[in-house]
Write an enzyme that holds these catalytic residues in place. Structure first.
Site, PDB file in Angstrom:
ATOM      1  NE  ARG A 168      -4.228  -1.486   0.072  1.00 29.66           N
ATOM      2  CZ  ARG A 168      -4.386  -2.739  -0.335  1.00 29.66           C
ATOM      3  NH1 ARG A 168      -3.380  -3.408  -0.871  1.00 29.66           N
ATOM      4  NH2 ARG A 168      -5.554  -3.327  -0.244  1.00 29.66           N
ATOM      5  CB  SER A 245      -9.117  -1.413   3.563  1.00 27.90           C
ATOM      6  OG  SER A 245      -9.309  -2.666   2.980  1.00 27.90           O
ATOM      7  CD  GLU A 341      -5.925   1.299   2.106  1.00 27.45           C
ATOM      8  OE1 GLU A 341      -5.469   0.746   1.115  1.00 27.45           O
ATOM      9  OE2 GLU A 341      -7.085   1.670   2.168  1.00 27.45           O
TER      10      GLU A 341
END
Ligand code: EPU
Length: 345
Positions: A168, A245, A341
């Site tokens: 990520r 998410s 995130e």
């Protein structure tokens, strides 16, 4: 250029926020004009408030007005650049919708992006956080990334190595986090394979195929399976506000993992880089009792606890308050700090 531009349709959380200045860029010429625009120059140089907005599917505007310049790159086009007997190189401009681009490659029988089917957002944002799902990450298909500097107008091409991809994350993410946008990704070149290389081992992909009597899956079967599994777990974009998410998965030391495993033998885990262990934050949040929780206009999705949702009519602060409560409770129960995130702006 637009002033006080409404962004509700441009953030998948669906918050009713505005941009002080807003400009969509459809061509390279638009980019060259932008960097001569006095309001843009002021926001860039004097107050350092420039935001590059793509699909708006990984962003939380924390204020009701973004007091700066929102740039919305939206160049379109897909081209085949090169073909060998094993691979095809395809360029997509930043404004193409990611899931449509994946469908296009799957329809052509080109392998590499099928596990990333149905991820919301646009192509230009895919490398920024190295989007990933079902055992695949976009970094494995990116050949190079084309950027243009927002001060000089100079083009710089990043090879895959120069992108510094990790979980990520990439070299393009820091400017988002520090709110110092200096360039735009205007195109991405992908290298895709002509021969079957399906990744079926993650989660319940293989089980799903077996249960549906698909013994020799094609690329189309895999993309369709990913879409079905996603639809079962994640809220539908445009119907319920979310950013997928909300938190990153937790990365812990082996000692910490063994401590938790002693207490919770069923804890799921995956190996991470440098001997660290990845623990799904969704499991931690679920076990802390938050799954399906709702408070006024916001809540925790009842099918996947990693996803915070906005049911409409709420304020960004409600999500921020819920985030803090969840972080505190996970910290208290498991001794782990989970990090967002989503990009909080
Ligand atoms: N789990 C629970 N309860 C929950 C949620 C998850 O117990 O409420 C457990 C699951 O049973 C499973 C494990 O946690 O054992 C992992 O769950 P899942 O496979 O759903 O994946 P994830 O780790 O929660 C990540 C990505 C998703 C991606 C999926 C599938 C991150 C931050 N998220 O989620 O990406 O779709 O894997 O590959 O890495 C996104 O980034 O927006 C996103 C949706």
């Amino acid at each position: 250029m637009e002033k006080n531009f409404p962004l509700r349709e441009l953030n998948t959380f669906g918050f009713d926020v505005k941009a002080r200045y807003f400009q969509e860029l459809k061509t390279m010429d638009d980019i060259h004009h932008l960097i001569q625009n006095p309001e843009f120059i002021q926001c860039r140089d004097a107050i350092n408030r420039v935001l590059i907005l793509s699909g708006g599917s990984n962003i939380l505007f924390s204020n009701e007005i973004y007091d700066g310049f929102v740039v919305y790159p939206n160049l379109k086009g897909i081209e085949t650049l090169e073909e060998t007997d094993k691979t095809v190189m395809i360029r997509s401009y930043c404004g193409e919708v990611w899931k449509d681009f994946v469908d296009y490659t799957v329809a052509k029988g080109l392998y590499g992006l099928e596990n990333l089917a149905d991820i919301p957002g646009k192509v230009g944002a895919a490398p920024v956080q190295n989007i990933g799902a079902y055992g695949a990450e976009v970094k494995d298909a990116v050949y190079q990334v084309h950027t243009i500097d927002l001060t000089t107008g100079k083009i710089k091409v990043f090879s895959n190595d120069e992108c510094h991809f990790s979980y990520r994350n990439s070299v393009f993410k820091a400017p988002v986090r520090t709110r110092r946008a200096t360039s735009i990704i205007f195109a991405v070149d992908f290298i895709l394979k002509k021969h079957s290389e399906l990744k079926l081992d993650y989660g319940n992909i293989r089980n799903y195929l077996i249960n549906n009597n698909i013994t020799n899956p094609t690329i189309k079967d895999v993309a369709a399976t990913v879409k079905t599994i996603r639809a079962e777990k994640l809220p539908e974009v445009g119907v319920v506000g979310s950013v997928g998410s909300f938190f990153q998965n937790a990365i812990v030391t082996n000692d910490k993992f063994l401590e938790l495993k002693g207490l919770y033998p069923e804890i799921p885990s995956y190996p991470a880089d440098n001997n660290f262990i990845k623990i799904p934050s969704g499991w931690l949040i679920d076990r802390a009792g938050w799954k399906g929780y709702r408070e006024n206009h916001v809540g925790v999705w009842d099918k996947q606890a990693l996803v915070l949702v906005h049911y409409g009519g709420g304020k960004p602060q409600e999500i921020l308050d819920l985030m803090k409560k969840i972080q505190d409770s996970v910290k208290e129960k498991f001794g782990i700090e989970i990090r967002p995130e989503v990009n909080i702006i």
